[in-house]
Scaffold this motif. Sequence first.
Motif, PDB file in Angstrom:
ATOM      1  N   MET A 109       0.996  -1.283  -0.008  1.00 40.42           N
ATOM      2  CA  MET A 109       0.182  -0.080   0.031  1.00 40.42           C
ATOM      3  C   MET A 109       0.858   1.367  -0.108  1.00 40.42           C
ATOM      4  N   ALA A 110       1.914   1.209   0.819  1.00 41.43           N
ATOM      5  CA  ALA A 110       2.707   2.483   1.096  1.00 41.43           C
ATOM      6  C   ALA A 110       3.611   2.772  -0.272  1.00 41.43           C
ATOM      7  N   ASP A 111       3.961   1.683  -0.787  1.00 39.89           N
ATOM      8  CA  ASP A 111       4.670   2.067  -2.035  1.00 39.89           C
ATOM      9  C   ASP A 111       3.861   2.545  -3.260  1.00 39.89           C
ATOM     10  N   GLU A 112       2.526   2.615  -2.921  1.00 40.99           N
ATOM     11  CA  GLU A 112       2.014   3.113  -4.322  1.00 40.99           C
ATOM     12  C   GLU A 112       2.001   4.630  -4.246  1.00 40.99           C
ATOM     13  N   PRO A 113       1.871   5.419  -5.356  1.00 36.54           N
ATOM     14  CA  PRO A 113       2.541   6.770  -5.536  1.00 36.54           C
ATOM     15  C   PRO A 113       1.471   7.566  -5.053  1.00 36.54           C
ATOM     16  N   LEU A 114       1.828   8.611  -4.096  1.00 35.85           N
ATOM     17  CA  LEU A 114       1.097   9.488  -3.692  1.00 35.85           C
ATOM     18  C   LEU A 114       1.019  10.914  -4.329  1.00 35.85           C
ATOM     19  N   VAL A 115       0.172  11.262  -4.996  1.00 36.94           N
ATOM     20  CA  VAL A 115      -0.043  12.285  -6.141  1.00 36.94           C
ATOM     21  C   VAL A 115      -0.896  13.448  -5.854  1.00 36.94           C
ATOM     22  N   LEU A 116      -0.542  14.683  -6.015  1.00 31.77           N
ATOM     23  CA  LEU A 116      -1.600  15.659  -5.615  1.00 31.77           C
ATOM     24  C   LEU A 116      -2.126  16.262  -7.122  1.00 31.77           C
ATOM     25  N   GLY A 117      -3.328  16.320  -7.310  1.00 36.69           N
ATOM     26  CA  GLY A 117      -3.623  16.781  -8.780  1.00 36.69           C
ATOM     27  C   GLY A 117      -4.362  18.075  -8.546  1.00 36.69           C
ATOM     28  N   ILE A 118      -4.407  18.885  -9.433  1.00 37.30           N
ATOM     29  CA  ILE A 118      -4.685  20.445  -9.793  1.00 37.30           C
ATOM     30  C   ILE A 118      -5.693  20.406 -11.088  1.00 37.30           C
ATOM     31  N   GLU A 119      -7.066  20.833 -11.131  1.00 36.58           N
ATOM     32  CA  GLU A 119      -7.761  20.947 -12.087  1.00 36.58           C
ATOM     33  C   GLU A 119      -8.526  22.265 -12.211  1.00 36.58           C
ATOM     34  N   THR A 120      -8.128  23.242 -13.148  1.00 39.13           N
ATOM     35  CA  THR A 120      -8.615  24.345 -13.316  1.00 39.13           C
ATOM     36  C   THR A 120      -9.183  24.621 -14.675  1.00 39.13           C
ATOM     37  N   SER A 121      -9.696  23.759 -15.290  1.00 34.66           N
ATOM     38  CA  SER A 121     -10.070  23.868 -16.906  1.00 34.66           C
ATOM     39  C   SER A 121     -11.120  24.915 -17.026  1.00 34.66           C
ATOM     40  N   CYS A 122     -12.071  24.793 -16.374  1.00 37.50           N
ATOM     41  CA  CYS A 122     -13.274  25.477 -16.449  1.00 37.50           C
ATOM     42  C   CYS A 122     -13.457  26.477 -15.090  1.00 37.50           C
TER      43      CYS A 122
ATOM     44  N   ALA B  66     -11.126  33.780  -9.755  1.00 35.81           N
ATOM     45  CA  ALA B  66     -11.664  32.789  -8.829  1.00 35.81           C
ATOM     46  C   ALA B  66     -10.615  31.674  -8.499  1.00 35.81           C
ATOM     47  N   HIS B  67     -10.031  31.224  -9.418  1.00 38.40           N
ATOM     48  CA  HIS B  67      -8.934  30.092  -9.275  1.00 38.40           C
ATOM     49  C   HIS B  67      -7.794  30.576  -8.494  1.00 38.40           C
ATOM     50  N   LEU B  68      -7.434  31.808  -8.889  1.00 40.92           N
ATOM     51  CA  LEU B  68      -6.209  32.492  -8.299  1.00 40.92           C
ATOM     52  C   LEU B  68      -6.533  32.556  -6.889  1.00 40.92           C
ATOM     53  N   GLU B  69      -7.797  32.947  -6.388  1.00 38.17           N
ATOM     54  CA  GLU B  69      -8.141  33.180  -4.940  1.00 38.17           C
ATOM     55  C   GLU B  69      -8.161  31.998  -4.264  1.00 38.17           C
ATOM     56  N   ALA B  70      -8.727  30.916  -4.911  1.00 40.41           N
ATOM     57  CA  ALA B  70      -9.024  29.612  -4.232  1.00 40.41           C
ATOM     58  C   ALA B  70      -8.029  28.770  -4.072  1.00 40.41           C
ATOM     59  N   MET B  71      -6.760  28.941  -5.334  1.00 42.19           N
ATOM     60  CA  MET B  71      -5.565  27.714  -5.221  1.00 42.19           C
ATOM     61  C   MET B  71      -5.065  27.437  -3.912  1.00 42.19           C
ATOM     62  N   VAL B  72      -4.416  28.334  -3.141  1.00 42.58           N
ATOM     63  CA  VAL B  72      -3.508  27.958  -1.935  1.00 42.58           C
ATOM     64  C   VAL B  72      -4.449  27.375  -1.093  1.00 42.58           C
ATOM     65  N   PRO B  73      -5.617  28.183  -0.469  1.00 43.36           N
ATOM     66  CA  PRO B  73      -6.556  27.367   0.220  1.00 43.36           C
ATOM     67  C   PRO B  73      -7.243  26.162   0.059  1.00 43.36           C
ATOM     68  N   THR B  74      -7.364  25.643  -1.262  1.00 42.98           N
ATOM     69  CA  THR B  74      -7.906  24.301  -1.727  1.00 42.98           C
ATOM     70  C   THR B  74      -6.959  23.476  -1.593  1.00 42.98           C
ATOM     71  N   ILE B  75      -5.673  23.766  -1.903  1.00 38.26           N
ATOM     72  CA  ILE B  75      -4.395  22.681  -1.849  1.00 38.26           C
ATOM     73  C   ILE B  75      -4.389  22.402  -0.246  1.00 38.26           C
ATOM     74  N   GLN B  76      -4.306  23.448   0.606  1.00 40.23           N
ATOM     75  CA  GLN B  76      -4.212  23.209   2.117  1.00 40.23           C
ATOM     76  C   GLN B  76      -5.347  22.257   2.647  1.00 40.23           C
ATOM     77  N   ARG B  77      -6.585  22.728   2.048  1.00 42.31           N
ATOM     78  CA  ARG B  77      -7.559  21.930   2.493  1.00 42.31           C
ATOM     79  C   ARG B  77      -7.424  20.311   2.276  1.00 42.31           C
ATOM     80  N   ALA B  78      -7.015  20.178   1.032  1.00 44.86           N
ATOM     81  CA  ALA B  78      -6.730  18.731   0.373  1.00 44.86           C
ATOM     82  C   ALA B  78      -5.752  18.093   1.373  1.00 44.86           C
ATOM     83  N   LEU B  79      -4.728  18.567   1.434  1.00 50.37           N
ATOM     84  CA  LEU B  79      -3.518  17.843   2.081  1.00 50.37           C
ATOM     85  C   LEU B  79      -4.071  17.756   3.788  1.00 50.37           C
TER      86      LEU B  79
END
Length: 365
Positions: free
Chosen positions: A1-14, A53-66
């Motif tokens: 389990m632990a050797d499976e890749p841990l990846v963060l994904g960002i989506e802002t296409s719309c 809106a993406h610009l304003e939401a980006m950092v807080p959304t990443i922090q929330r996901a982590l």
Amino acid sequence: MADEPLVLGIETSCDETGVGIVRGTTLLADAVASSVDEHARFGGVVPEVASRAHLEAMVPTIQRALKDAGVSAKDLDGISVTAGPGLAGALLVGVSAAKAYAYALDKPLYGVNHLASHICVDQLEHGRLPEPTMALLVSGGHSSLLLSTDITSDVRPLGATIDDAAGEAFDKIARVLNLGFPGGPVIDRYAREGDPAAIAFPRGLTGPRDPAYDFSFSGLKTAVARWIEARRAAGEDVPVRDVSASFQEAVVDVLTRKAVRACKDEGVDHLMIGGGVAANSRLRALAQERCERAGIRLRVPRPKLCTDNGAMVAALGAEMVARNRAASSWDLSADSSLPVTETHVPGHHHGHDHVHEVSKENLYP
């Protein structure tokens, strides 16, 4: 389990700022900040509003996901981001953020394709995708039939919409019916109480001479709008439920008929349906019915994973890491019309040069 890749994904296409965190095929976090309410008063997505809106939401959304995933940024094995297709300005915000995080954390960066991500997300729900898989992707911007033999490197378009995407048609008919924006969920709701056979609306591109796998919803949209206008002009009430049900039936009838036909023609016994319109209850029901009859196994992720989200981008990123695909180079650019055949953008990409100039200056040399 632990050797499976841990990846963060960002989506802002719309208009959704999506950040997902995935370990292998396990979803750990899926944080979304939507600017849909800010667009509603314009009756559609305004690119400038979305980018801001993406610009304003980006950092807080990443922090929330982590925080939701209970992982630290330094534990990540990579950062993946939608590089296209989508709105150029909106994509740039995501790509720039992904570069900044990957650069600061010294992690590999993966610029991935929005459509391939919509297919890959189903791994988070139903486990590994069989290869090959037939995928019907239906959203506000796309209606495509895709054959995937390897989600990280080989996705082949069989058919696509030649005019309005299915989701776009839903939005436009909802507008004519004064039901607000976005149109998909509200038409779905009204249609449940209507008669799908009440009005015979046209089925686009279903004639013997028409391209077998392409879609067209523009003629349908016009036919529905004219039918409504004629009723109003005659001073009669418009039966919103019947119109919704009959219009929706015309869309999903064509989508499911062509998808099942493609499966049979290509000898593929799996159909995956994704994209925002895959949240539509009638599309799910009719697809299930037709797939069962044809002996095809249907896979549809839960509605929250069908609409744009970061989890799907993380899922494809994790697959890139797991299969040792080349990371993207620092000159990765957003490409508003990235073809689906490019499932990801590895180093030194010289395809379409839409917005390279902008992004190169914005970021490190």
